[in-house]
Design a protein around this motif. Structure first.
Motif, PDB file in Angstrom:
ATOM      1  N   SER A  78       0.958  -1.130  -0.220  1.00  0.00           N
ATOM      2  CA  SER A  78      -0.117   0.249   0.020  1.00  0.00           C
ATOM      3  C   SER A  78       0.820   1.196  -0.018  1.00  0.00           C
ATOM      4  O   SER A  78       1.712   1.207   0.676  1.00  0.00           O
ATOM      5  N   ALA A  79       0.286   2.190  -0.839  1.00  0.00           N
ATOM      6  CA  ALA A  79       0.936   3.414  -0.679  1.00  0.00           C
ATOM      7  C   ALA A  79       0.483   4.280   0.694  1.00  0.00           C
ATOM      8  O   ALA A  79       0.834   5.347   1.087  1.00  0.00           O
ATOM      9  N   ARG A 103       8.979   3.048   3.644  1.00  0.00           N
ATOM     10  CA  ARG A 103       8.943   3.789   4.944  1.00  0.00           C
ATOM     11  C   ARG A 103       9.175   5.328   4.772  1.00  0.00           C
ATOM     12  O   ARG A 103       9.102   6.205   5.453  1.00  0.00           O
ATOM     13  N   PHE A 104       9.005   5.746   3.243  1.00  0.00           N
ATOM     14  CA  PHE A 104       8.963   7.159   2.997  1.00  0.00           C
ATOM     15  C   PHE A 104       7.532   7.408   2.706  1.00  0.00           C
ATOM     16  O   PHE A 104       7.311   8.697   2.373  1.00  0.00           O
ATOM     17  N   ALA A 105       6.603   6.767   3.027  1.00  0.00           N
ATOM     18  CA  ALA A 105       5.204   7.271   2.827  1.00  0.00           C
ATOM     19  C   ALA A 105       4.748   8.243   3.931  1.00  0.00           C
ATOM     20  O   ALA A 105       5.651   8.211   5.187  1.00  0.00           O
ATOM     21  N   LEU A 110       1.036   5.772   7.516  1.00  0.00           N
ATOM     22  CA  LEU A 110       1.672   4.715   8.388  1.00  0.00           C
ATOM     23  C   LEU A 110       0.913   4.664   9.751  1.00  0.00           C
ATOM     24  O   LEU A 110       0.794   3.470  10.049  1.00  0.00           O
ATOM     25  N   ASP A 111       0.943   5.639  10.442  1.00  0.00           N
ATOM     26  CA  ASP A 111       0.343   5.756  11.658  1.00  0.00           C
ATOM     27  C   ASP A 111      -1.110   5.284  11.668  1.00  0.00           C
ATOM     28  O   ASP A 111      -1.562   4.383  12.363  1.00  0.00           O
ATOM     29  N   ILE A 230       4.290  14.839  -5.616  1.00  0.00           N
ATOM     30  CA  ILE A 230       3.747  14.763  -4.160  1.00  0.00           C
ATOM     31  C   ILE A 230       2.624  14.088  -3.925  1.00  0.00           C
ATOM     32  O   ILE A 230       2.218  13.900  -2.758  1.00  0.00           O
ATOM     33  N   ALA A 231       2.063  13.716  -5.086  1.00  0.00           N
ATOM     34  CA  ALA A 231       0.767  12.711  -5.201  1.00  0.00           C
ATOM     35  C   ALA A 231       1.293  11.349  -4.977  1.00  0.00           C
ATOM     36  O   ALA A 231       1.100  10.587  -5.826  1.00  0.00           O
ATOM     37  N   ASP A 232       1.675  10.802  -3.696  1.00  0.00           N
ATOM     38  CA  ASP A 232       2.246   9.543  -3.585  1.00  0.00           C
ATOM     39  C   ASP A 232       1.075   8.413  -3.760  1.00  0.00           C
ATOM     40  O   ASP A 232       1.483   7.321  -3.986  1.00  0.00           O
TER      41      ASP A 232
END
Length: 320
Positions: A78-79, A103-105, A110-111, A230-232
């Motif tokens: 997942s992004a 880990r750069f999401a 992530l939280d 920026i649109a991850d």
């Protein structure tokens, strides 16, 4: 007859499996925004739910089917938004959910994945590296791998948005859809082409993550070495062939937009609609900004697909 992997009867039936909290999201005219953009502007607000994105429409189908089959675990890459949605849907059905992400999401995504009870594994790369790791976990553990856009449930769940749009659009209208892996675009596009074929379906992707749009125009899979946007949530490098095949049947156009237009779109949604959105959700507004003559005087619907955004980054973008 629209010939894709999707089925209209299954899409209609999906509404009985999806928790109603994710259905019938607000759809309304935003005159202030329309006046600013030179068109009649309607917003389909897919952020007004517990996971703040449209993704749970699909994960509700996935988790429901797995629970019915007696499965106990599931894994996905997942992004950020799919992981939250699968965590929410899986927890309600007693599934052990593992999410692999970069880990750069955005930290907020992530939280929130963790907050829904999912096990989160991070990789030192982008979404496509996370997808490879998720596939390895699924193979090692013998559990279901959920692949967004490839798994038909993710497309048909998103397609229920199209059912909710049909009565509100008519000939000559345009629907703008953020394009990443393609689940929402193929799902909504399938329904609109089946039930409202004169409506123009337009996909929008960042110039810095153009793989699916380039593939659509060339009618073959085109990959990229990297992404820079920026649109991850839509930043994939490897389009899925089966998804591209579907997309070619149900989309009228696919366009690329600049980062500055995405930021301006986010700012306009805040100023004129009171909405704090993630960059992917502003792609439709960005498309109007970059080609105003195309949309002038028309009724345009944009799907605001997610609002899981890091607020520090948001303030840097929008208030600079």
């Amino acid at each position: 007859m629209v010939r894709t992997r999707l089925d209209l009867d299954r899409i209609r039936a999906a509404r009985n499996m999806i928790d109603p909290v994710f259905l019938t999201t607000p759809l309304y005219r935003c005159d202030a925004l329309g006046h600013q953009l030179g068109c009649t502007m309607s917003i389909k607000l897919e952020t007004a739910n517990p996971v703040r994105s449209f993704k749970a429409r699909g994960t509700e189908l996935v988790a429901g089917h797995l629970a019915d089959q007696g499965e106990a675990a599931v894994v996905c890459a997942s992004a950020g938004n799919l992981g939250q949605a699968l965590g929410w849907s899986g927890r309600r059905r007693g599934l052990d959910v593992t999410v692999v992400a970069s880990r750069f999401a955005p930290t907020v995504k992530l939280d929130r994945i963790r907050s829904f009870g999912a096990h989160l594994e991070l990789v030192d790369g982008d979404f496509d590296m996370a997808r490879e790791r998720a596939a390895n976990i699924a193979h090692q553990r013998g559990v279901r791998l959920v692949e967004d856009s490839l798994d038909i449930e993710t497309c048909e769940g998103a397609a229920t948005i199209g059912l909710e749009l049909v009565g509100a659009v008519s000939a000559g209208d345009a629907v703008l859809i953020a394009l990443g892996g393609g689940a929402m675009a193929t799902g909504v596009g399938h329904v609109l082409k089946a039930l409202a074929p004169t409506v123009e379906v337009i996909c929008v992707q960042p110039l810095g993550a153009p793989a699916m749009t380039l593939s659509w125009h060339e009618r073959r899979v085109v990959t990229t070495d990297s992404t820079d946007t920026i649109a991850d949530g839509v930043a994939g490098r490897y389009p899925i062939p089966a998804v591209l095949d579907d997309l070619l049947q149900v989309v009228d156009d696919a366009v690329l937009v600049r980062e500055a237009s995405i930021v301006t779109g986010m700012r306009l949604l805040l100023e004129h609609a009171g909405l704090v959105v993630e960059p992917s959700a502003a792609l439709g507004i960005a498309a109007i900004l970059e080609d105003p003559d195309r949309f002038a005087g028309r009724h345009v619907v944009t799907i605001v697909c997610g609002s899981n955004v890091d607020l520090d980054a948001y303030h840097r973008w929008v208030h600079r």
